[in-house]
Design an enzyme around this catalytic site. Structure first.
Site, PDB file in Angstrom:
ATOM      1  N   ARG A 192     -38.497 125.404 115.672  1.00 13.17           N
ATOM      2  CA  ARG A 192     -38.772 124.029 114.955  1.00 13.17           C
ATOM      3  C   ARG A 192     -37.964 122.968 115.488  1.00 13.17           C
ATOM      4  O   ARG A 192     -38.403 121.674 115.240  1.00 13.17           O
ATOM      5  CB  ARG A 192     -38.325 124.275 113.582  1.00 13.17           C
ATOM      6  CG  ARG A 192     -36.862 123.975 113.037  1.00 13.17           C
ATOM      7  CD  ARG A 192     -36.676 124.383 111.833  1.00 13.17           C
ATOM      8  NE  ARG A 192     -37.063 123.696 110.714  1.00 13.17           N
ATOM      9  CZ  ARG A 192     -36.553 122.620 110.044  1.00 13.17           C
ATOM     10  NH1 ARG A 192     -35.167 122.599 110.536  1.00 13.17           N
ATOM     11  NH2 ARG A 192     -37.013 122.008 108.994  1.00 13.17           N
ATOM     12  N   ARG A 215     -33.449 112.832 103.052  1.00  8.80           N
ATOM     13  CA  ARG A 215     -33.561 112.824 104.712  1.00  8.80           C
ATOM     14  C   ARG A 215     -35.172 113.193 104.940  1.00  8.80           C
ATOM     15  O   ARG A 215     -35.645 113.790 104.153  1.00  8.80           O
ATOM     16  CB  ARG A 215     -32.890 114.083 105.217  1.00  8.80           C
ATOM     17  CG  ARG A 215     -31.258 113.931 105.303  1.00  8.80           C
ATOM     18  CD  ARG A 215     -30.870 115.490 105.603  1.00  8.80           C
ATOM     19  NE  ARG A 215     -31.224 116.308 104.697  1.00  8.80           N
ATOM     20  CZ  ARG A 215     -31.146 117.680 104.669  1.00  8.80           C
ATOM     21  NH1 ARG A 215     -30.570 118.126 106.012  1.00  8.80           N
ATOM     22  NH2 ARG A 215     -31.176 118.486 103.524  1.00  8.80           N
ATOM     23  N   GLU A 268     -30.715 131.498 116.526  1.00 10.52           N
ATOM     24  CA  GLU A 268     -29.708 130.322 116.016  1.00 10.52           C
ATOM     25  C   GLU A 268     -28.636 130.963 115.522  1.00 10.52           C
ATOM     26  O   GLU A 268     -27.483 129.994 115.716  1.00 10.52           O
ATOM     27  CB  GLU A 268     -30.739 129.514 115.150  1.00 10.52           C
ATOM     28  CG  GLU A 268     -29.987 128.358 114.781  1.00 10.52           C
ATOM     29  CD  GLU A 268     -30.696 127.359 113.706  1.00 10.52           C
ATOM     30  OE1 GLU A 268     -30.330 126.224 113.248  1.00 10.52           O
ATOM     31  OE2 GLU A 268     -31.272 128.120 112.914  1.00 10.52           O
ATOM     32  N   ASP A 292     -24.822 122.135 107.819  1.00 12.05           N
ATOM     33  CA  ASP A 292     -25.414 121.738 106.737  1.00 12.05           C
ATOM     34  C   ASP A 292     -26.187 123.108 106.648  1.00 12.05           C
ATOM     35  O   ASP A 292     -27.282 123.513 106.960  1.00 12.05           O
ATOM     36  CB  ASP A 292     -26.564 120.641 107.363  1.00 12.05           C
ATOM     37  CG  ASP A 292     -27.237 120.803 108.499  1.00 12.05           C
ATOM     38  OD1 ASP A 292     -26.851 121.630 109.414  1.00 12.05           O
ATOM     39  OD2 ASP A 292     -28.432 120.376 108.632  1.00 12.05           O
TER      40      ASP A 292
END
Length: 527
Positions: free
Chosen positions: A141, A265, A484, A300
């Site tokens: 992504r 956001r 990730e 985050d």
């Protein structure tokens, strides 16, 4: 307006194009297709439906000369579908096949072209920020360049001899500072209101370009970035904080994560609105800025930023003076001082040496907890260090600002509280947030092993690397992917957070490559 002349000009180009085509080399003979090359083997694989998609075997890559493969097929004559599948996996590399993939280290080398991107100008109305030089994206992504990710990606590029791509990415980052005054979180318009952990000075350490004019330009970019982080020192009031700057009780200045906007956001609009609505009457803008500030941290989200570790809506990132950010800014100040002195800019060098000295003193006074043998974040609300035990404690070792006594104490604490079966835990608490236990992240593994190694804790550093590589290798063997984040307690893909675990993955590739470059004996392919 009459457009006839323009159409005439376009038509007149056609004969020239025909002449050009006639001048080209003769057409080549078409190479044989897989059905032509492998004949009975190809027919058997497709007839038996060894792969659900017929295109899979048609796209397979032979591991040896096709004649040798067909000779082996004639000898063995696999009698059923299982034997046929086993034969194919021995002799071909097949897309999505976890048994027939390249060795881990080779796979990382093969990923750089996959994750690499060319310079581009954005389409008007899109969120993309154009770049004039090539770059590498994290993957999945994340299809734009990210700030702190890129340093860890560059470690792998350096290990694999990709110096031109490192220089291109550095050029992109310098351009971004010159355009916007800082490196944004990522190259999207919605990221411009914040940055990310400042690794630009360390990126420049990876460069081999010694051009004097380029060195001056890079120094100017580092100073301008430092100005961005310190701009709040000009607007401090009785609250003791403005933008990224915090005045500590003794008057010294340290930094916090912050965002210039207090709206949801763009990339997580619904999620941020829902979080902010949970904590009325606390103003939504405050909650949303704290969510944004946590995004700037890269963590985050994490219990580091939460009043109640189990409730995201208690986030108060802008109250926290973080140890990682201040360690990285100390690195920036020392690197600026060294570059300025090398350029003959004595006054600038002295100014940044003094800034670094003052920052180190403030870190030692407020962010070192001797009783707990750890560096910590500091809470402006309580006026004391937070209780969060996290891998961020290793950043002063990574930076080289810790004393030997502090470093060995942190090493002991790390060994007891953060080392998991499969690598370094992010924190010691399970919250469901992705930057908490049981997850481990590639950048924090590297910060740990570099920091520990700097102070002679090589055994612990290599042990963390060994555990991490085993986790990455195991998951790669099972999935064919580098991810990730990982669960370093059960050695499997990580979880938690507001989006699914991503694969690709730039910083995992970079850190794993750099570790294996340093310790080849840890390579699972060498055993």
């Amino acid at each position: 307006m009459n457009h006839r002349p323009a159409r005439t000009r376009r038509l007149m180009l056609i004969p020239s194009l025909a002449l050009l085509l006639q001048a080209q080399a003769p057409l080549r003979v078409a190479p044989p297709s897989p059905a032509d090359i492998y004949g009975p083997l190809f027919a058997a694989v497709q007839q038996e439906q060894v792969f659900p998609d017929g295109k899979t075997f048609a796209d397979a890559v032979p591991r040896e000369d096709p004649k040798a493969i067909m000779a082996a097929y004639d000898r063995e004559r696999p009698r059923d579908k299982a034997a046929l599948a086993a034969f194919v996996r021995r002799h071909f590399s097949v897309r999505g096949d976890t048994q027939g993939k390249a060795p881990l280290r080779d796979h990382i080398r093969e990923l750089w072209p996959v994750l690499g991107r060319a310079p581009f100008a954005p389409v008007p109305g899109s969120s993309a920020l154009g770049l004039d030089h090539g770059y590498v994206v994290p993957g999945d992504r994340f299809q734009e360049i990210y700030y702190w990710d890129s340093y860890f990606t560059m470690l792998g590029l350096k290990a694999d001899g990709q110096a031109p791509l490192i220089e291109a990415m550095l050029a992109d980052f310098v351009d971004l500072v010159e355009r916007y005054g800082h490196v944004p979180n990522g190259t999207r318009s919605y990221y411009l209101s914040r940055s990310q952990p400042p690794f630009l000075a360390l990126m420049m350490d990876l460069s081999t370009n010694r051009d004097a004019a380029l060195a001056r330009r890079r120094l100017a970019a580092l100073i301008r970035e430092h100005d961005y982080w310190m701009a709040g020192s000009n607007c401090l009031d009785a609250s003791g904080a403005c933008q990224h700057v915090v005045r500590m009780p003794d008057g010294s200045l340290l930094n916090r994560y912050w965002d210039a906007r207090d709206t949801p956001r763009d990339e997580s609009w619904r999620e941020d609105r829902e979080t902010a609505l949970k904590v009325r009457p606390r103003p939504a803008g405050i909650v949303q800025r704290d969510l944004r500030a946590a995004a700037e941290s890269g963590w985050d989200f994490s219990s580091r930023w939460l009043g109640d570790p189990m409730r995201l809506e208690t986030i108060h990132t802008t109250d926290i003076v973080p140890i990682d950010l201040n360690s990285l800014l100390w690195i920036s100040e020392t690197r600026i001082a060294a570059r300025a002195r090398a350029a003959g800019m004595a006054d600038t060098a002295k100014r940044f040496e003094d800034l670094a000295t003052r920052r180190k003193a403030a870190i030692d006074r407020y962010l070192w907890v001797a009783a707990d043998k750890r560096f910590a974040d500091w809470d402006r609300g309580t006026g004391r260090p937070t209780g969060s035990r996290s891998a961020a404690s290793l950043f002063p070792l990574f930076a080289g600002l810790a004393s030997a006594e502090q470093a060995h104490a942190v090493a002991a604490t790390t060994r007891m509280t953060l080392v998991g079966e499969g690598g370094l835990r992010t924190t010691g608490i399970r919250t469901g947030q992705q930057w908490d236990a049981p997850n481990g992240w590639a950048p924090l593994q590297w910060v740990a092993i570099e920091g520990l190694g700097r102070y002679g804790e090589q055994a612990l550093a290599k042990d963390i690397a060994r555990r991490w590589i085993a986790t990455v290798a195991r998951t790669y063997a099972e999935t064919g992917k580098l991810l990730e984040k990982y669960d370093v307690e059960e050695r499997k893909p990580g979880g938690g957070g507001e989006y699914p675990t991503q694969d690709g993955f730039g910083w995992t590739n970079g850190v794993t490559a750099a570790m294996l470059d340093r310790w080849p004996d840890l390579n699972p392919g060498n055993r």
